[in-house]
Design a protein around this motif. Structure first.
Motif, PDB file in Angstrom:
ATOM      1  N   LEU A   1       0.826  -1.219   0.000  1.00 58.68           N
ATOM      2  CA  LEU A   1       0.000   0.000   0.000  1.00 58.68           C
ATOM      3  C   LEU A   1       0.850   1.253   0.000  1.00 58.68           C
ATOM      4  N   VAL A   2       1.810   1.289   0.917  1.00 60.70           N
ATOM      5  CA  VAL A   2       2.632   2.489   1.006  1.00 60.70           C
ATOM      6  C   VAL A   2       3.518   2.603  -0.233  1.00 60.70           C
ATOM      7  N   GLY A   3       3.979   1.468  -0.715  1.00 60.99           N
ATOM      8  CA  GLY A   3       4.793   1.473  -1.931  1.00 60.99           C
ATOM      9  C   GLY A   3       4.018   2.035  -3.110  1.00 60.99           C
ATOM     10  N   MET A   4       2.740   1.724  -3.170  1.00 60.92           N
ATOM     11  CA  MET A   4       1.942   2.255  -4.268  1.00 60.92           C
ATOM     12  C   MET A   4       1.727   3.755  -4.090  1.00 60.92           C
ATOM     13  N   ALA A   5       1.411   4.163  -2.865  1.00 59.79           N
ATOM     14  CA  ALA A   5       1.174   5.591  -2.634  1.00 59.79           C
ATOM     15  C   ALA A   5       2.440   6.393  -2.948  1.00 59.79           C
ATOM     16  N   TRP A   6       3.571   5.886  -2.473  1.00 56.87           N
ATOM     17  CA  TRP A   6       4.837   6.591  -2.727  1.00 56.87           C
ATOM     18  C   TRP A   6       5.169   6.579  -4.212  1.00 56.87           C
ATOM     19  N   GLY A   7       4.899   5.442  -4.824  1.00 56.40           N
ATOM     20  CA  GLY A   7       5.203   5.308  -6.253  1.00 56.40           C
ATOM     21  C   GLY A   7       4.372   6.277  -7.075  1.00 56.40           C
ATOM     22  N   TYR A   8       3.124   6.439  -6.676  1.00 55.05           N
ATOM     23  CA  TYR A   8       2.226   7.369  -7.353  1.00 55.05           C
ATOM     24  C   TYR A   8       2.823   8.779  -7.287  1.00 55.05           C
TER      25      TYR A   8
ATOM     26  N   PHE B   1      -3.049  13.337  -3.039  1.00 57.77           N
ATOM     27  CA  PHE B   1      -1.909  12.588  -2.498  1.00 57.77           C
ATOM     28  C   PHE B   1      -2.043  12.395  -1.006  1.00 57.77           C
ATOM     29  N   ARG B   2      -2.570  13.447  -0.369  1.00 55.40           N
ATOM     30  CA  ARG B   2      -2.732  13.320   1.083  1.00 55.40           C
ATOM     31  C   ARG B   2      -3.710  12.208   1.407  1.00 55.40           C
ATOM     32  N   VAL B   3      -4.776  12.136   0.647  1.00 58.12           N
ATOM     33  CA  VAL B   3      -5.779  11.089   0.871  1.00 58.12           C
ATOM     34  C   VAL B   3      -5.154   9.715   0.617  1.00 58.12           C
ATOM     35  N   ALA B   4      -4.408   9.610  -0.490  1.00 57.42           N
ATOM     36  CA  ALA B   4      -3.788   8.327  -0.819  1.00 57.42           C
ATOM     37  C   ALA B   4      -2.838   7.897   0.285  1.00 57.42           C
ATOM     38  N   ARG B   5      -2.057   8.859   0.766  1.00 52.91           N
ATOM     39  CA  ARG B   5      -1.120   8.556   1.842  1.00 52.91           C
ATOM     40  C   ARG B   5      -1.847   8.115   3.105  1.00 52.91           C
ATOM     41  N   ALA B   6      -2.861   8.909   3.475  1.00 48.64           N
ATOM     42  CA  ALA B   6      -3.594   8.617   4.703  1.00 48.64           C
ATOM     43  C   ALA B   6      -4.257   7.245   4.599  1.00 48.64           C
ATOM     44  N   MET B   7      -4.812   6.954   3.418  1.00 50.50           N
ATOM     45  CA  MET B   7      -5.481   5.662   3.260  1.00 50.50           C
ATOM     46  C   MET B   7      -4.496   4.519   3.367  1.00 50.50           C
ATOM     47  N   SER B   8      -3.346   4.685   2.708  1.00 46.16           N
ATOM     48  CA  SER B   8      -2.408   3.571   2.738  1.00 46.16           C
ATOM     49  C   SER B   8      -1.871   3.362   4.148  1.00 46.16           C
TER      50      SER B   8
ATOM     51  N   LEU C   1      -2.056   0.500   9.289  1.00 46.81           N
ATOM     52  CA  LEU C   1      -2.180   0.489  10.742  1.00 46.81           C
ATOM     53  C   LEU C   1      -3.078  -0.671  11.178  1.00 46.81           C
ATOM     54  N   LEU C   2      -4.156  -0.866  10.443  1.00 46.03           N
ATOM     55  CA  LEU C   2      -5.045  -1.992  10.740  1.00 46.03           C
ATOM     56  C   LEU C   2      -4.287  -3.306  10.646  1.00 46.03           C
ATOM     57  N   ALA C   3      -3.527  -3.440   9.543  1.00 42.29           N
ATOM     58  CA  ALA C   3      -2.751  -4.660   9.363  1.00 42.29           C
ATOM     59  C   ALA C   3      -1.791  -4.847  10.535  1.00 42.29           C
TER      60      ALA C   3
END
Ligand SMILES: Nc1ncnc2c1ncn2[C@@H]1O[C@H](COP(=O)(O)OP(=O)(O)O)[C@@H](O)[C@H]1O
Ligand SMILES: [Mg+2]
Lengths: 371, 235
Positions: free
Chosen positions: A35-42, A239-246, A251-253
């Protein structure tokens, strides 16, 4: 034999439980990496796109969903005369579902603007003029949509001919459908509207002068904002939303991971009451018992983290080739992300071991020996 | 740590005064006011019927549990008041239990090393010392075996080697031959007596066996949580 041998021994002697716990943590960590890799990659691919095209300042609306809200295209004429502005060009960008691709960037670019400059044609040609109802598609998008020059592509209600396959030197460019601004305005019912004005400043402009330019644009366009290209990613709502979501999904995981490890460690500690009683009876300090449980738990975290990072990286590699992701972003597998993920896993391990460790260190040696 | 011996209590290792221990909030009185003194190098046998409080007493001596009331000292220092009971257990007391209490997932030489983590020895020194100790109990040919692969007598000899890991001055043995057949029991007792003689350890040994008690320098007879006075008639 070392203290560490003792820690490892208790993990090794219950291979099934250790294995299952590792699977649990590693799935959580893999989710974080993916998830974070995708957000950062974006984010990284957008930065790269701006850099390749040579955009110094981006003007857009403050609000909007996936893409900022449209505004009147006349804004460009008001920005052009400002000091230090070398070139301006308007863009209407939309994220649309195109045929089999759930989401694709459609970029309507002002004909003759500098955003066309770095596009090189691999096959076919560019549109002839501002009004030709035709599109060129980036080479990744072409693969995803399985299109070549001569085919047509369905955008909203219209069917447009594909006249060329292009390379734009950035994933986002190569994953996009590009056409003349006027045509996109017409087919998306956005006549006279754009959602970006891209600005190039004169060479040698200082940072302060760019900041001053941004300030004067804000005076002309109070509900919008002007951002230095390098800061677009940090301030954009999307981007902020994508970051927060990822991160929140991560965090849940992580919480699930903590509960899993804690459960395992508590079971281990309960099972080993008698052994811990022996260790206390032969003179082990309560601190050492606690340390033993914590180290065991941290080691589970570390192993789960390494496994999870490998799993997450593999997942990203697979995702990268799926049509849904392909061309939209380039997953970021930076060492920083991998290290952060492993560090998270170790912290998960330590946190999960705190309560079981404390419980075990509070055992009464005489009672534990009876049991 | 432990206060150095004072001149006054020089050769008194343990002293109990009105030592009492209750369990389950007073429902069970395991010790009901016990008084005794034990001196350096003594071999004291503790005898008495089952349930009279012998194990409880040994646990108090080894700081495995706290008394409910009364005082109990080791070389003049209060045992329940020790700031670091684990250091006391590690360095001053060796414990041998009826049920051996070895760690099943560690082999013989590893079991003997377990208490040494609280000492300052290096990894190789720990192993060498464990091998030496196992030599002294005649088990240096079984170093890599696990407790489950040993006979009861062999397990108890490993436990004895472990109890000596940090060179304690006191050996507390709670029916060490209780789980052994007579042949192994004789063997283990011989070993304990040899250690007592050669190392000069103070030995406190709980036993049901009159022939073992007969070899002690002194016997403490217990009944219903109390010490039976030495001059009272034997049952
Ligand atoms: N942890 C405990 N909780 C409750 N009662 C106990 C506990 N330990 C010992 N007792 C009781 O204390 C009494 C003395 O026990 P113990 O010292 O083991 O006797 P012995 O070793 O002389 O057979 C017995 O009645 C026993 O049931
Ligand atoms: Mg007993």
């Amino acid at each position: 034999m070392t203290f560490f041998t003792i820690v490892v021994r208790s993990l090794v002697r219950r291979p099934v439980r250790t294995g299952l716990t590792l699977v649990g943590i590693s799935i959580g960590i893999a989710a974080v990496v993916a998830l974070v890799g995708m957000a950062w990659g974006y984010e990284k691919s957008i930065v790269r796109q701006l850099d390749v095209i040579g955009i110094d300042v981006v003007v857009s609306n403050m609000s909007g969903g996936l893409m900022p809200k449209v505004f009147d295209e006349s804004l460009e004429e008001k920005i052009a005369p400002l000091p230090k502005v070398a070139a301006t060009t308007s863009v209407l960008m939309q994220m649309l579902s195109i045929e089999d691709a759930p989401m694709m960037m459609i970029s309507g670019r002002e004909w003759g603007g500098f955003t066309w400059d770095k596009i090189s044609v691999i096959e076919g040609r560019l549109p002839h003029n501002a009004t030709e109802r035709a599109v060129v598609i980036g080479r990744l998008a072409a693969e995803v949509l399985k299109k070549k020059p001569g085919d047509t592509v369905q955008i909203e209600a219209d069917e447009l001919p594909v006249v060329g396959i292009i390379d734009g030197q950035a994933v986002v460019e190569n994953g996009a459908i590009i056409l003349s601004l006027n045509v996109l305005q017409e087919i998306t019912l956005n006549e006279g509207k754009v959602n970006f004005v891209d600005i190039r400043v004169t060479p040698g402009t200082t940072k302060q002068e760019v900041t001053a330019l941004c300030d004067s644009i804000k005076e002309i366009f109070p509900e919008g904002r002007a951002m230095v290209a390098s800061e677009v990613v940090g301030t954009s709502q999307g981007f902020r939303v994508a970051r927060a979501m990822s991160w929140s999904t991560s965090l849940l995981a992580i919480i699930v991971g903590v509960l899993g490890v804690m459960n395992t460690m508590l079971m281990t500690v309960f099972e080993r009451t008698h052994e811990i009683g022996i260790l206390l009876a032969v003179g082990w300090k309560r601190r050492r018992i606690m340390l033993m449980v914590l180290l065991e738990s941290a080691l589970l975290g570390l192993l789960g983290g390494v496994l999870g990072v490998a799993l997450g990286a593999l997942g990203l590699k697979i995702l990268e080739t799926t049509p849904a992701i392909r061309g939209l972003l380039e997953p970021d597998l930076s060492p920083r992300l991998l290290l952060i993920s492993i560090a998270i896993a170790v912290v998960v391990g330590v946190i999960s071991g705190l309560y079981p460790g404390w419980r075990s260190s509070r055992l009464s040696p005489s009672l534990a020996l009876h049991g | 740590m432990i206060a150095p011996p004072t001149s006054q209590t020089g050769d008194i290792v343990f002293e109990a005064r009105q030592l009492a221990k209750e369990f389950d909030g007073g429902q069970v009185a395991a010790l009901r006011g016990v008084d005794f003194q034990i001196r350096e190098h003594e071999f004291v046998a503790i005898v008495g019927p089952s349930g009279c409080g012998k194990s409880t007493l040994l646990q108090m001596l080894g700081s495995l549990d706290h008394p409910t009331s009364g005082s109990l000292t080791y070389r003049g220092a209060s045992i329940p008041g020790m700031p670091d009971p684990s250091a006391y257990r590690a360095h001053h007391i060796g414990f041998v239990f009826q049920a051996f209490h070895l760690l099943p997932t560690f082999n013989v030489v590893e079991n003997v090393q377990i208490p040494m983590f609280e000492g300052g020895l290096s990894r190789t020194q720990r192993r060498e010392r464990a091998v030496d100790l196992l030599k002294s109990v005649g088990l240096d040919h079984r170093l890599g075996h696990f407790p489950s692969q040993l006979s009861g007598g062999e397990r108890q000899r490993v436990a004895i080697a472990r109890s000596l890991a940090n060179r304690p001055s006191v050996l507390l043995a709670d029916e060490p031959t209780g789980n052994l057949d007579s042949e192994n029991a004789v063997h283990v007792m011989e070993l304990i007596l040899k250690l007592h003689r050669e190392l000069g350890m103070t030995l406190i040994l709980v036993t049901h066996d009159p022939s073992i008690a007969a070899q002690a320098s002194r016997t403490i007879r217990m009944k219903d949580g109390r010490v039976v006075p030495a001059d009272s008639p034997h049952p």
